[in-house]
Write a protein that holds these residues in place. Structure first.
Motif, PDB file in Angstrom:
ATOM      1  N   ASN A 156       0.820  -1.200   0.000  1.00 36.80           N
ATOM      2  CA  ASN A 156       0.000   0.000   0.000  1.00 36.80           C
ATOM      3  C   ASN A 156       0.859   1.258   0.000  1.00 36.80           C
ATOM      4  OD1 ASN A 156      -2.927   0.864   0.259  1.00 36.80           O
ATOM      5  ND2 ASN A 156      -1.970   2.078   1.868  1.00 36.80           N
ATOM      6  N   LEU A 157       1.960   1.235   0.758  1.00 35.62           N
ATOM      7  CA  LEU A 157       2.875   2.382   0.770  1.00 35.62           C
ATOM      8  C   LEU A 157       3.532   2.575  -0.590  1.00 35.62           C
ATOM      9  CD1 LEU A 157       4.557   1.998   4.286  1.00 35.62           C
ATOM     10  CD2 LEU A 157       2.901   3.731   3.574  1.00 35.62           C
ATOM     11  N   LEU A 158       3.897   1.472  -1.245  1.00 40.34           N
ATOM     12  CA  LEU A 158       4.469   1.576  -2.582  1.00 40.34           C
ATOM     13  C   LEU A 158       3.452   2.154  -3.560  1.00 40.34           C
ATOM     14  CD1 LEU A 158       6.440  -1.799  -2.892  1.00 40.34           C
ATOM     15  CD2 LEU A 158       7.368   0.488  -2.454  1.00 40.34           C
ATOM     16  N   TYR A 159       2.190   1.734  -3.397  1.00 42.17           N
ATOM     17  CA  TYR A 159       1.126   2.257  -4.253  1.00 42.17           C
ATOM     18  C   TYR A 159       0.935   3.757  -4.020  1.00 42.17           C
ATOM     19  CZ  TYR A 159      -3.666   3.144  -5.815  1.00 42.17           C
ATOM     20  OH  TYR A 159      -4.793   3.681  -6.394  1.00 42.17           O
ATOM     21  N   LEU A 160       0.930   4.165  -2.744  1.00 42.46           N
ATOM     22  CA  LEU A 160       0.784   5.585  -2.434  1.00 42.46           C
ATOM     23  C   LEU A 160       1.965   6.391  -2.956  1.00 42.46           C
ATOM     24  CD1 LEU A 160      -0.570   5.416   1.227  1.00 42.46           C
ATOM     25  CD2 LEU A 160      -1.855   5.957  -0.838  1.00 42.46           C
ATOM     26  N   LYS A 161       3.166   5.820  -2.867  1.00 41.34           N
ATOM     27  CA  LYS A 161       4.354   6.500  -3.375  1.00 41.34           C
ATOM     28  C   LYS A 161       4.257   6.696  -4.881  1.00 41.34           C
ATOM     29  CE  LYS A 161       9.415   6.172  -3.430  1.00 41.34           C
ATOM     30  NZ  LYS A 161      10.577   5.334  -3.032  1.00 41.34           N
ATOM     31  N   ALA A 162       3.799   5.653  -5.582  1.00 38.85           N
ATOM     32  CA  ALA A 162       3.644   5.756  -7.034  1.00 38.85           C
ATOM     33  C   ALA A 162       2.585   6.792  -7.401  1.00 38.85           C
ATOM     34  CB  ALA A 162       3.287   4.390  -7.620  1.00 38.85           C
ATOM     35  N   ARG A 163       1.482   6.801  -6.655  1.00 42.18           N
ATOM     36  CA  ARG A 163       0.427   7.794  -6.905  1.00 42.18           C
ATOM     37  C   ARG A 163       0.929   9.205  -6.646  1.00 42.18           C
ATOM     38  NH1 ARG A 163      -4.982   6.397  -6.773  1.00 42.18           N
ATOM     39  NH2 ARG A 163      -5.261   8.648  -7.087  1.00 42.18           N
ATOM     40  N   GLU A 164       1.719   9.360  -5.573  1.00 44.69           N
ATOM     41  CA  GLU A 164       2.260  10.682  -5.252  1.00 44.69           C
ATOM     42  C   GLU A 164       3.199  11.158  -6.351  1.00 44.69           C
ATOM     43  OE1 GLU A 164       5.029  13.636  -3.837  1.00 44.69           O
ATOM     44  OE2 GLU A 164       5.564  11.554  -4.229  1.00 44.69           O
ATOM     45  N   ALA A 165       4.038  10.242  -6.873  1.00 41.83           N
ATOM     46  CA  ALA A 165       4.944  10.602  -7.964  1.00 41.83           C
ATOM     47  C   ALA A 165       4.159  10.977  -9.221  1.00 41.83           C
ATOM     48  CB  ALA A 165       5.896   9.442  -8.247  1.00 41.83           C
ATOM     49  N   GLU A 166       3.094  10.224  -9.484  1.00 37.14           N
ATOM     50  CA  GLU A 166       2.260  10.528 -10.645  1.00 37.14           C
ATOM     51  C   GLU A 166       1.588  11.888 -10.509  1.00 37.14           C
ATOM     52  OE1 GLU A 166      -1.696   8.672 -12.906  1.00 37.14           O
ATOM     53  OE2 GLU A 166      -0.670   7.539 -11.338  1.00 37.14           O
ATOM     54  N   MET A 167       1.050  12.168  -9.315  1.00 31.60           N
ATOM     55  CA  MET A 167       0.405  13.461  -9.083  1.00 31.60           C
ATOM     56  C   MET A 167       1.414  14.601  -9.164  1.00 31.60           C
ATOM     57  SD  MET A 167      -2.779  12.934  -8.823  1.00 31.60           S
ATOM     58  CE  MET A 167      -3.256  14.557  -8.227  1.00 31.60           C
ATOM     59  N   ARG A 168       2.637  14.363  -8.668  1.00 40.26           N
ATOM     60  CA  ARG A 168       3.670  15.401  -8.743  1.00 40.26           C
ATOM     61  C   ARG A 168       4.033  15.702 -10.199  1.00 40.26           C
ATOM     62  NH1 ARG A 168       6.999  13.173  -5.681  1.00 40.26           N
ATOM     63  NH2 ARG A 168       8.412  12.256  -7.217  1.00 40.26           N
ATOM     64  N   THR A 169       4.131  14.641 -11.020  1.00 42.51           N
ATOM     65  CA  THR A 169       4.436  14.839 -12.437  1.00 42.51           C
ATOM     66  C   THR A 169       3.331  15.640 -13.125  1.00 42.51           C
ATOM     67  OG1 THR A 169       5.670  12.761 -12.502  1.00 42.51           O
ATOM     68  CG2 THR A 169       4.933  13.669 -14.604  1.00 42.51           C
ATOM     69  N   SER A 171       1.243  17.689 -11.681  1.00 42.01           N
ATOM     70  CA  SER A 171       1.279  19.054 -11.150  1.00 42.01           C
ATOM     71  C   SER A 171       2.371  19.879 -11.810  1.00 42.01           C
ATOM     72  CB  SER A 171       1.492  19.009  -9.634  1.00 42.01           C
ATOM     73  OG  SER A 171       1.562  20.310  -9.096  1.00 42.01           O
ATOM     74  N   GLU A 172       3.561  19.268 -12.003  1.00 41.97           N
ATOM     75  CA  GLU A 172       4.660  19.990 -12.648  1.00 41.97           C
ATOM     76  C   GLU A 172       4.325  20.331 -14.094  1.00 41.97           C
ATOM     77  OE1 GLU A 172       7.981  17.442 -12.132  1.00 41.97           O
ATOM     78  OE2 GLU A 172       8.309  17.977 -10.019  1.00 41.97           O
ATOM     79  N   LYS A 173       3.697  19.382 -14.804  1.00 42.38           N
ATOM     80  CA  LYS A 173       3.305  19.659 -16.183  1.00 42.38           C
ATOM     81  C   LYS A 173       2.265  20.770 -16.243  1.00 42.38           C
ATOM     82  CE  LYS A 173       4.246  15.099 -18.185  1.00 42.38           C
ATOM     83  NZ  LYS A 173       3.644  13.906 -18.858  1.00 42.38           N
ATOM     84  N   THR A 174       1.318  20.729 -15.301  1.00 42.84           N
ATOM     85  CA  THR A 174       0.278  21.762 -15.270  1.00 42.84           C
ATOM     86  C   THR A 174       0.877  23.128 -14.976  1.00 42.84           C
ATOM     87  OG1 THR A 174      -1.335  20.126 -14.490  1.00 42.84           O
ATOM     88  CG2 THR A 174      -1.891  22.449 -14.195  1.00 42.84           C
ATOM     89  N   ASN A 175       1.799  23.182 -14.002  1.00 40.34           N
ATOM     90  CA  ASN A 175       2.456  24.459 -13.684  1.00 40.34           C
ATOM     91  C   ASN A 175       3.238  24.989 -14.875  1.00 40.34           C
ATOM     92  OD1 ASN A 175       1.453  24.401 -11.074  1.00 40.34           O
ATOM     93  ND2 ASN A 175       3.265  23.408 -10.224  1.00 40.34           N
ATOM     94  N   SER A 176       3.917  24.087 -15.594  1.00 36.26           N
ATOM     95  CA  SER A 176       4.690  24.505 -16.771  1.00 36.26           C
ATOM     96  C   SER A 176       3.775  25.063 -17.855  1.00 36.26           C
ATOM     97  CB  SER A 176       5.482  23.318 -17.305  1.00 36.26           C
ATOM     98  OG  SER A 176       6.182  23.665 -18.480  1.00 36.26           O
ATOM     99  N   ARG A 177       2.642  24.392 -18.074  1.00 33.35           N
ATOM    100  CA  ARG A 177       1.704  24.869 -19.096  1.00 33.35           C
ATOM    101  C   ARG A 177       1.096  26.206 -18.707  1.00 33.35           C
ATOM    102  NH1 ARG A 177      -1.401  19.102 -20.281  1.00 33.35           N
ATOM    103  NH2 ARG A 177       0.359  18.079 -21.377  1.00 33.35           N
ATOM    104  N   VAL A 178       0.762  26.361 -17.416  1.00 38.29           N
ATOM    105  CA  VAL A 178       0.204  27.631 -16.943  1.00 38.29           C
ATOM    106  C   VAL A 178       1.223  28.750 -17.107  1.00 38.29           C
ATOM    107  CG1 VAL A 178      -0.594  28.872 -14.902  1.00 38.29           C
ATOM    108  CG2 VAL A 178      -1.440  26.578 -15.351  1.00 38.29           C
ATOM    109  N   ALA A 179       2.499  28.461 -16.811  1.00 40.85           N
ATOM    110  CA  ALA A 179       3.552  29.471 -16.959  1.00 40.85           C
ATOM    111  C   ALA A 179       3.695  29.901 -18.419  1.00 40.85           C
ATOM    112  CB  ALA A 179       4.874  28.920 -16.434  1.00 40.85           C
TER     113      ALA A 179
END
Length: 210
Positions: A156-169, A171-179
């Motif tokens: 479950n922790l590995l799954y949460l870590k993968a989800r967090e990495a996916e959400m971070r990616t 978020s970074e793409k969204t911030n880049s597009r907004v910029a």
């Protein structure tokens, strides 16, 4: 100290998200649907028993229909004209699994409810069968349960870590597009302002105002 607290918090969150058992009562209306959902990760065993409860009346013997769908809309269980039933499956997709119930009989009795015993993960495992098959009991059986719980927490922790990495990616793409959109909007505003200034200057010169 802070690392220890963070680790304990992660374990608590994992335990809360870990497969467990949950029994709920659903009041079914004469018309309409009642649904429950649960967010489940892949490769998790799900087991549920449901039973219809209603007042015993001579002319009212309602039955229920149930449909369970995966996050992508695939039907994993479907049953009609039932008073009791069970569904069991192993998840292949991550996300919210939706179980919907509705009265499908002509007798739309009021005061009809449904008891749903929903088990996920290690709570859905038949430990009595495991104990008999492997001939273990007492402390050894409890240790086996703890081992399964620790393994489930780890996954479950590995799954949460993968989800967090996916959400971070994302978020970074969204911030880049907004910029980039902000820079483009600023550039368009500057160009429009320059064109307006040039047009007004030419207009005033024609009118001999400047």
């Amino acid at each position: 100290m802070a690392m220890g607290t963070a680790w304990m918090l992660a374990v608590v969150v994992a335990l809360l998200l870990l497969g467990g058992a949950e029994a709920v009562w659903l009041d079914l209306p004469p018309t309409g649907t009642k649904c429950v959902s649960e967010e489940i990760q892949p490769n998790v065993v799900v087991l549920a028993d449901y039973a219809l409860m209603y007042e015993s009346l001579p002319n009212a013997q309602p039955t229920v229909a149930v449909k369970v769908t995966s996050p992508y809309g695939n039907t994993v269980h479907h049953n009609e004209n039932a008073t009791t039933g069970q569904f069991a499956f192993t998840t292949s997709e991550a996300g919210n699994y939706l179980a919907c119930f509705w009265l499908d009989s002509p007798e739309k009795a009021s005061g009809t409810s449904l008891n749903l015993d929903w088990k996920i993960g290690i709570a859905a495992k038949d430990w009595d069968t495991v104990a008999k098959k492997e001939k273990i009991e007492g402390v050894e059986l409890e240790l086996r349960k703890l081992e399964a719980a620790v393994e489930a927490i780890h996954h479950n922790l590995l799954y949460l870590k993968a989800r967090e990495a996916e959400m971070r990616t994302v978020s970074e793409k969204t911030n880049s597009r907004v910029a980039w959109f902000s820079i483009l909007s600023l550039g368009v505003c500057i160009v429009v302002s320059v064109l307006q200034l040039w047009h007004l200057q030419g207009f005033f010169q024609k009118k001999k105002l400047i």
